[in-house]
Motif scaffolding. Structure first.
Motif, PDB file in Angstrom:
ATOM      1  N   MET A   1       0.501  -1.389   0.429  1.00  0.00           N
ATOM      2  CA  MET A   1      -0.278   0.373   0.098  1.00  0.00           C
ATOM      3  C   MET A   1       0.726   1.490   0.147  1.00  0.00           C
ATOM      4  O   MET A   1       2.153   1.144   0.668  1.00  0.00           O
ATOM      5  CB  MET A   1      -1.199   0.052   1.508  1.00  0.00           C
ATOM      6  CG  MET A   1      -1.879  -1.077   1.184  1.00  0.00           C
ATOM      7  SD  MET A   1      -2.955  -0.175  -0.067  1.00  0.00           S
ATOM      8  CE  MET A   1      -3.804   0.909   1.148  1.00  0.00           C
ATOM      9  N   THR A   2       0.283   2.249  -0.564  1.00  0.00           N
ATOM     10  CA  THR A   2       1.398   3.284  -0.379  1.00  0.00           C
ATOM     11  C   THR A   2       1.037   4.724   0.359  1.00  0.00           C
ATOM     12  O   THR A   2       0.848   4.663   0.640  1.00  0.00           O
ATOM     13  CB  THR A   2       1.081   4.128  -1.820  1.00  0.00           C
ATOM     14  OG1 THR A   2       0.545   3.582  -3.071  1.00  0.00           O
ATOM     15  CG2 THR A   2       1.130   5.466  -2.113  1.00  0.00           C
ATOM     16  N   LYS A   3       2.477   4.655   0.959  1.00  0.00           N
ATOM     17  CA  LYS A   3       1.963   5.936   2.528  1.00  0.00           C
ATOM     18  C   LYS A   3       1.172   7.439   2.155  1.00  0.00           C
ATOM     19  O   LYS A   3       2.232   7.754   1.213  1.00  0.00           O
ATOM     20  CB  LYS A   3       3.440   5.864   2.928  1.00  0.00           C
ATOM     21  CG  LYS A   3       3.132   5.858   4.326  1.00  0.00           C
ATOM     22  CD  LYS A   3       4.048   5.643   5.184  1.00  0.00           C
ATOM     23  CE  LYS A   3       4.690   5.260   6.481  1.00  0.00           C
ATOM     24  NZ  LYS A   3       3.202   4.892   6.706  1.00  0.00           N
ATOM     25  N   ILE A   4       0.773   7.634   2.633  1.00  0.00           N
ATOM     26  CA  ILE A   4      -0.839   9.048   2.870  1.00  0.00           C
ATOM     27  C   ILE A   4      -0.801   9.169   3.309  1.00  0.00           C
ATOM     28  O   ILE A   4      -1.139   9.392   4.597  1.00  0.00           O
ATOM     29  CB  ILE A   4      -1.504   8.959   1.690  1.00  0.00           C
ATOM     30  CG1 ILE A   4      -1.161   7.854  -0.081  1.00  0.00           C
ATOM     31  CG2 ILE A   4      -2.074  10.426   1.081  1.00  0.00           C
ATOM     32  CD1 ILE A   4      -3.168   7.992  -0.319  1.00  0.00           C
ATOM     33  N   ASN A   5      -0.075  10.840   3.548  1.00  0.00           N
ATOM     34  CA  ASN A   5      -0.207  11.897   4.964  1.00  0.00           C
ATOM     35  C   ASN A   5      -1.148  12.977   3.996  1.00  0.00           C
ATOM     36  O   ASN A   5      -0.904  12.723   3.515  1.00  0.00           O
ATOM     37  CB  ASN A   5       1.310  12.262   5.650  1.00  0.00           C
ATOM     38  CG  ASN A   5       2.011  11.642   6.212  1.00  0.00           C
ATOM     39  OD1 ASN A   5       3.237  11.685   6.608  1.00  0.00           O
ATOM     40  ND2 ASN A   5       1.646   9.746   6.665  1.00  0.00           N
TER      41      ASN A   5
ATOM     42  N   VAL B   1      -5.111   6.599   3.938  1.00  0.00           N
ATOM     43  CA  VAL B   1      -4.595   7.857   4.172  1.00  0.00           C
ATOM     44  C   VAL B   1      -4.341   7.407   5.492  1.00  0.00           C
ATOM     45  O   VAL B   1      -4.816   6.782   6.061  1.00  0.00           O
ATOM     46  CB  VAL B   1      -5.599   8.879   4.245  1.00  0.00           C
ATOM     47  CG1 VAL B   1      -4.083   9.793   5.599  1.00  0.00           C
ATOM     48  CG2 VAL B   1      -5.067   9.605   2.781  1.00  0.00           C
ATOM     49  N   ASP B   2      -3.051   7.479   6.056  1.00  0.00           N
ATOM     50  CA  ASP B   2      -1.940   6.984   7.031  1.00  0.00           C
ATOM     51  C   ASP B   2      -2.429   7.320   8.334  1.00  0.00           C
ATOM     52  O   ASP B   2      -1.811   7.113   9.107  1.00  0.00           O
ATOM     53  CB  ASP B   2      -0.616   6.805   6.454  1.00  0.00           C
ATOM     54  CG  ASP B   2      -0.558   5.290   5.933  1.00  0.00           C
ATOM     55  OD1 ASP B   2      -0.390   4.113   6.032  1.00  0.00           O
ATOM     56  OD2 ASP B   2      -0.066   5.529   4.780  1.00  0.00           O
ATOM     57  N   GLU B   3      -2.024   9.114   7.914  1.00  0.00           N
ATOM     58  CA  GLU B   3      -1.942  10.198   9.016  1.00  0.00           C
ATOM     59  C   GLU B   3      -2.452  11.448   8.328  1.00  0.00           C
ATOM     60  O   GLU B   3      -1.917  11.881   7.328  1.00  0.00           O
ATOM     61  CB  GLU B   3      -0.777  10.006   9.508  1.00  0.00           C
ATOM     62  CG  GLU B   3      -0.780  10.638  10.821  1.00  0.00           C
ATOM     63  CD  GLU B   3       0.976  10.996  11.849  1.00  0.00           C
ATOM     64  OE1 GLU B   3       0.289  11.623  12.756  1.00  0.00           O
ATOM     65  OE2 GLU B   3       1.722  10.595  11.121  1.00  0.00           O
ATOM     66  N   VAL B   4      -2.953  11.601   9.090  1.00  0.00           N
ATOM     67  CA  VAL B   4      -4.209  12.933   8.808  1.00  0.00           C
ATOM     68  C   VAL B   4      -3.499  14.257   9.837  1.00  0.00           C
ATOM     69  O   VAL B   4      -3.580  13.239  10.887  1.00  0.00           O
ATOM     70  CB  VAL B   4      -6.000  13.063   9.326  1.00  0.00           C
ATOM     71  CG1 VAL B   4      -6.165  14.869   9.046  1.00  0.00           C
ATOM     72  CG2 VAL B   4      -6.142  12.720   8.116  1.00  0.00           C
TER      73      VAL B   4
ATOM     74  N   LEU C   1       2.551  13.068  -0.312  1.00  0.00           N
ATOM     75  CA  LEU C   1       1.177  14.262   0.825  1.00  0.00           C
ATOM     76  C   LEU C   1       0.492  15.182   0.339  1.00  0.00           C
ATOM     77  O   LEU C   1       0.996  15.579  -1.061  1.00  0.00           O
ATOM     78  CB  LEU C   1       2.722  14.887   0.591  1.00  0.00           C
ATOM     79  CG  LEU C   1       2.770  15.844   1.997  1.00  0.00           C
ATOM     80  CD1 LEU C   1       1.854  15.143   3.480  1.00  0.00           C
ATOM     81  CD2 LEU C   1       4.149  16.752   2.814  1.00  0.00           C
ATOM     82  N   VAL C   2      -0.511  14.758   0.885  1.00  0.00           N
ATOM     83  CA  VAL C   2      -1.381  15.622   0.106  1.00  0.00           C
ATOM     84  C   VAL C   2      -1.932  16.660   1.149  1.00  0.00           C
ATOM     85  O   VAL C   2      -1.884  16.745   1.756  1.00  0.00           O
ATOM     86  CB  VAL C   2      -3.489  15.040   0.009  1.00  0.00           C
ATOM     87  CG1 VAL C   2      -4.135  15.387  -0.566  1.00  0.00           C
ATOM     88  CG2 VAL C   2      -2.827  13.238  -0.290  1.00  0.00           C
ATOM     89  N   PHE C   3      -2.075  17.895   0.750  1.00  0.00           N
ATOM     90  CA  PHE C   3      -2.521  19.599   0.855  1.00  0.00           C
ATOM     91  C   PHE C   3      -4.245  19.252   0.542  1.00  0.00           C
ATOM     92  O   PHE C   3      -4.380  19.658  -0.304  1.00  0.00           O
ATOM     93  CB  PHE C   3      -1.968  20.207   0.598  1.00  0.00           C
ATOM     94  CG  PHE C   3      -0.294  20.320   1.270  1.00  0.00           C
ATOM     95  CD1 PHE C   3       0.009  20.828   2.435  1.00  0.00           C
ATOM     96  CD2 PHE C   3       0.191  19.731   0.139  1.00  0.00           C
ATOM     97  CE1 PHE C   3       1.414  20.813   2.661  1.00  0.00           C
ATOM     98  CE2 PHE C   3       1.780  19.332   0.389  1.00  0.00           C
ATOM     99  CZ  PHE C   3       2.153  20.320   1.412  1.00  0.00           C
TER     100      PHE C   3
ATOM    101  N   LEU D   1     -10.335  12.320  -1.853  1.00  0.00           N
ATOM    102  CA  LEU D   1      -8.792  12.353  -2.547  1.00  0.00           C
ATOM    103  C   LEU D   1      -8.346  11.342  -3.054  1.00  0.00           C
ATOM    104  O   LEU D   1      -6.959  11.172  -4.073  1.00  0.00           O
ATOM    105  CB  LEU D   1      -7.819  11.827  -0.910  1.00  0.00           C
ATOM    106  CG  LEU D   1      -7.050  11.906  -0.713  1.00  0.00           C
ATOM    107  CD1 LEU D   1      -6.265  12.807   1.305  1.00  0.00           C
ATOM    108  CD2 LEU D   1      -5.649  10.534  -0.589  1.00  0.00           C
ATOM    109  N   ASP D   2      -8.860  10.250  -3.349  1.00  0.00           N
ATOM    110  CA  ASP D   2      -8.188   8.992  -3.818  1.00  0.00           C
ATOM    111  C   ASP D   2      -8.678   9.090  -5.283  1.00  0.00           C
ATOM    112  O   ASP D   2      -6.790   9.067  -5.995  1.00  0.00           O
ATOM    113  CB  ASP D   2      -9.107   8.036  -3.953  1.00  0.00           C
ATOM    114  CG  ASP D   2      -8.921   7.300  -2.538  1.00  0.00           C
ATOM    115  OD1 ASP D   2      -8.066   7.523  -1.521  1.00  0.00           O
ATOM    116  OD2 ASP D   2     -10.446   6.681  -2.362  1.00  0.00           O
TER     117      ASP D   2
END
Length: 230
Positions: A1-5, A28-31, A82-84, A96-97
């Motif tokens: 799985m791709t790690k996403i913050n 998402v791994d962490e918000v 990283l998502v903003f 987001l996906d």
């Protein structure tokens, strides 16, 4: 799985922040919510919703984003993406996906969620915002051959590529600085159309004449700075 913050800069978004966090996909791994000098229930509500909460007393969108990046830099496990995302519930976090899909599936470096007219709720973008976007993206097209149509806050980027941009803007120029540096470094990018609605509460930028003018000056300043930079 791709790690996403996810990093969410938030100044007095107590009435919306929990909804934003709760609508973020479980991929998402962490918000990470960065409370930017908030004086309301932003921090309490974000913690209750399960986010990591940081505080940044210096007011400015860029200050908040840089604080979030500094936190990630000190983590043992770094994200791949990283998502903003804004904390006012104007973006649709559940999208987001589709924002990260081009990075995961096509190895694109950077994705902007484009707030296209047909997907925007009436009144969700003010006239100064619409004009500012039009002017900025057309200047970017003129000077850099850019294909950007929006400076939308909902965006995703490969973490390592973001580090290479060496982001520095502390206030309203954050989004345009990122896009200009993506162009200058010739990173691959794409826009993905996203839905956009009226925010909860009053905008700190477009909701005031002073904020709109200052944001416009910052955005144009970055564009002209890079148009003459070798």
């Amino acid at each position: 799985m791709t790690k996403i913050n996810v990093i969410i800069p938030a100044h007095n978004e107590g009435s919306s922040i929990a909804q934003v966090i709760n609508n973020i996909p479980k991929t998402v791994d962490e918000v990470i919510v960065v409370s930017n000098n908030s004086t309301d229930e932003t921090e309490i509500n974000a913690k209750k919703a399960g986010a990591t909460v940081l505080t940044e007393p210096k007011k400015g969108y860029g200050y908040a984003c840089l604080k979030g990046m500094s936190y990630i830099e000190n983590k043992k496990e770094k994200p791949e993406i990283l998502v903003f995302l804004d904390g006012d519930y104007s973006d649709y976090p559940e999208e987001l996906d589709k924002i990260v899909a081009p990075i995961i599936e096509k190895k694109i470096d950077f994705v902007v969620g484009a707030r296209v007219k047909k997907l925007r709720e009436e009144g969700s973008m003010t006239y100064p915002q619409i004009f500012g976007n039009y002017l900025a993206t057309n200047l970017m097209k003129l000077f850099f051959g850019s294909k950007f149509t929006d400076l939308g806050p909902f965006r995703a980027i490969k973490y390592e590529k973001l580090l290479g941009l060496k982001m520095e803007d502390k206030t309203y120029g954050w989004t345009v600085e990122m896009q200009l540096k993506v162009l200058k470094q010739k990173l691959s990018y794409i826009e993905v159309p996203v839905n956009y609605r009226n925010r909860i509460g009053v905008s700190k930028v477009s909701g005031t004449v002073k904020g709109a003018i200052f944001a416009g000056i910052k955005i144009l300043g970055w564009i002209f700075k890079y148009s003459f930079k070798k």
